[in-house]
Structures are given as C-alpha cells and as structure tokens.
Design a protein around this motif. Sequence first.
Motif, mmCIF file in Angstrom:
data_model
loop_
_atom_site.group_PDB
_atom_site.id
_atom_site.type_symbol
_atom_site.label_atom_id
_atom_site.label_comp_id
_atom_site.label_asym_id
_atom_site.label_seq_id
_atom_site.Cartn_x
_atom_site.Cartn_y
_atom_site.Cartn_z
ATOM 1 N N ASN A 112 0.806 -1.225 0.000
ATOM 2 C CA ASN A 112 0.000 0.000 0.000
ATOM 3 C C ASN A 112 0.838 1.274 0.000
ATOM 4 O O ASN A 112 0.298 2.379 -0.097
ATOM 5 N N PHE A 137 2.814 2.094 -2.323
ATOM 6 C CA PHE A 137 3.054 2.485 -3.706
ATOM 7 C C PHE A 137 1.739 2.772 -4.414
ATOM 8 O O PHE A 137 0.834 1.937 -4.439
ATOM 9 N N ASN A 138 1.640 3.974 -4.980
ATOM 10 C CA ASN A 138 0.452 4.391 -5.723
ATOM 11 C C ASN A 138 0.857 4.897 -7.103
ATOM 12 O O ASN A 138 1.869 5.583 -7.250
ATOM 13 N N ASN A 139 0.045 4.549 -8.099
ATOM 14 C CA ASN A 139 0.285 5.008 -9.476
ATOM 15 C C ASN A 139 1.703 4.705 -9.930
ATOM 16 O O ASN A 139 2.375 5.515 -10.565
ATOM 17 N N SER A 149 -5.206 -5.646 -1.950
ATOM 18 C CA SER A 149 -4.131 -4.655 -2.059
ATOM 19 C C SER A 149 -3.328 -4.848 -3.337
ATOM 20 O O SER A 149 -2.931 -3.873 -3.986
ATOM 21 N N GLU A 184 -5.027 -3.395 -6.266
ATOM 22 C CA GLU A 184 -5.036 -1.929 -6.273
ATOM 23 C C GLU A 184 -3.673 -1.310 -6.541
ATOM 24 O O GLU A 184 -3.594 -0.189 -7.050
ATOM 25 N N HIS A 185 -2.571 -2.033 -6.223
ATOM 26 C CA HIS A 185 -1.258 -1.386 -6.233
ATOM 27 C C HIS A 185 -0.176 -2.093 -7.057
ATOM 28 O O HIS A 185 0.877 -1.495 -7.297
#
Length: 447
Positions: free
Chosen positions: A340, A342-344, A366, A369-370
């Motif tokens: 979590n 790390f985003n985009n 998770s 999503e990531h």
Amino acid sequence: MNLRNEKVLVLGLSKSGIAAAKLAKKRGAEVFLSEGKDIADDKLEQIKELNELGIHTQYGGHTDEFIQNSKLAITSPGIPPHSEIIKKLRAENIPVISELEFAYTQSKTPFIIITGTNGKTTTTALTQHILSKKLKTKACGNIGFPPCDMADDDLDYFVCEASSFQLNFTQNLKPYISVWTNFTPDHVDWHQGLENYFKAKAKVFLSPQAPKFSVLNAKDPKLLEFASKAEGEVFMFAGNIGANCCYEENGHIIFKRNNIEEDIIRLDECQLIGEHNYQNIMCAIICAKLTGIDNKTLKDAIMEFKAPEHRLEKVAQKDGITFYNDSKATNPEAAIVAINSFNNTDVVLIAGGRDKNTDLTEFCKSINEHIKTVILIGEATDRFEENLKNNGFTNIIREKTMESAIDKGIELHPDVVLLSPACASFDMFKSYENRGEVFKDYVLSRI
C-alpha cells in the motif's frame, strides 16, 4: 526487589535469559538457568561462562531440583503461558516474570515501551535515533540488547521494542511512555486466542502498569476504541483527534498538544516512505516531544534516518528501477503495509515462501489496487496463485529461485521491484534476514 541469597530460576538459554541470569547473580542471587531443549555444541561455551560465574545450568529438561523453592522465575519469550513448565511453576506459587520486567525491577532508568503487530522495530530504531541526539538512551528488547545487560548503565531512557510474549509476563512494569503501533491477528496459538493476545499488549496501558503517556494509532479501529480506556495522558497518531495528537495534513506532519499545533516536517523530507512509515515517524515524534527534544533536532534526525534492514529497505536504483527489500514481511498483513506504500507506480512484487495459511483476501485486494505483476516463489506458490486468480488478478509469474525472480523482475523493467513475501522463509532460507541478504546481494550483483 532484594535478591541477595535468594534462589532465582531462569528459563531458557536465550540472549535475554543469559542477561537475566548474569544480572540476578550480580545482585547476589543463587541462580539456576534451565534450558528445556538439548543444546548445540556452539552453546557449550556460553554454558561454561555461566558456570564460571557460579550460575547453575541444566539443559534437556527442567528438574524439580532447579524449580523448587525459587523466589521467582524469569522466563524466555519463547515459552508460552500454557506450557507444562509454566503450569508447574504456578502450581508451586512461584511468580513468573519476563526478562523485561526483571530489568525494570533492577534499574532506575525509565522505559519507553513500543509494541504492536507491525512497525515496532522501525519505530523503536527511529525513536532511539532521535533521542540519542540529546539524551543518553539505548535501544533494547527485541532490538539491540536485553535491558538486563544495561540495568546499571547511566541512561535517561530505555527505548524498548516489546513483544506480546514479553508483556504477557509483566506485572509491575510501568513505562514512562507506552506506544501501540497497530493490532492485527498474530501469535494466536501462543496466546491461545486473539483476545489474550490483545490483553497481553494492553497491560502496559492500564493499571497497575499504567504509563505516564499512552500513544495509540487513530487509524486502527481496535486501538481507537481502546483509547477511551488507556490511562495516562493519551496521544493519538495518524489522525487529528482530540487535543493531543500527531497527524498529516497537506504533506506536513503536525504535532499537537493541548490544542497547540507545531509543524514538524514535510513528508517529502523523510527518508522513510509509505503510509505505515509515516505513522512510525508520528509515533517517534510524540516520544521525542514528550522527552523534551527540540523541533530542529527532531527534524534533522528524521531526515537522516534510513529504514532498518529488511523493512521496506531501499537497496538500489538502476536504469529507472528501484529495488526494495521487505523480507521482514513474514505475514500478509505486513506485506499489505508495504504494498500500500506504492500508488500510481508500476510495481513487480516478489512474494511467497513457507505458507502460514492465513486469510489472503485483503492481501489480494491490495495487490489488485497497487501491483502490476506478481512473481511467486516457494512452497506457497499454488495457494497464492489460486487466491489471486479467484480475486481477479491474473498477471502472475512463477519462478523457482530468488535469483530467477529478480532476473524476471528486471526484464519487465518496472518502476519498482519489491520483495515483500507475506510468508515465512524456512522453505528456502535460514531466516527472513538470510532471505533479505540473498535478495540484496543478487540485486547489487546485477547492477
């Protein structure tokens, strides 16, 4: 606690057991150290050293001779409360305490206790790093040395990482500050139930062990609920809640006491990354402020601090790929924390090892999503792949070795290659430390 000429039993030839035995002997006790298991040859030198100090030793079992008429027993964290030896001691009305509690009874140095399912090692290391700029402190407990080794040192504070195993066997330990980083299911077998696990950690927040200050995670529902019961002056972190707290706002970490706010540091000035590490920083900030550290010293210390080894540790950066070693993530909950962070970002996750057979629903969520690609290794591969596919994630690669997994990760040329296994290491490695070293060594050999 006056121990002169009293019989003290120490259970376990562990680092903490040896430290407790030596301190008890130094205090004038007649010390008996009993190890329930047979020992390897490399431990014989330690046995010899203890015998030369006048400490009685045995291994391969606990005899009545060693147990009877003991004033107290100091137990190793590895011995669960439902074990036969603990039951026998209690039947004999012999008090059983942890090495942590024993150090508290034998030292005038106040304790900062840092506990939690995840994050406590980084928080302890960072808190010690900050406080050491102005104060005489040492890290101890699960990090550094047993506090019994330092009971007579001239220190301002012990900064102590404390497991539920250690806290379970405390009775009188009253910390100056008690920190609880988070609470998720773990060690259920040892405690014989999740509620017992929670109660073990809660002890140092409640009478008769209530601290001067309680520090709790506002984003953890269980701890947010517990905050109304915690004693001492209560501080929340990771949320702007109440008059005393530490929180993030517009990329800045703010400390608030008695509704007076202070801007401490920007997130982009911190070496540590990820929401969980920002929470660790907030814990350390609260501890630093409560021990009188000025804001400039505090900020400078945070800016220079790097993650402890194997905990979302930045290993290298080459050709646009950053490599992170999070080998300490031996369960899905710990891996989720890293994922979590790390985003985009195009992230390749290396996961797998010896399966703990814990629920993977949130772990798979998770990842969806990531994470862009998952590379699986080790014994858990089949179950992890099945769960990922059942949760709609199909970009999965299977590899047989850590080295081939890293090679594949480099070949995909992502932004990040992250080792966060969500599993124990013992199928392929000696320990999570060994697993992390293999990862780091091979990454560095490739770049």
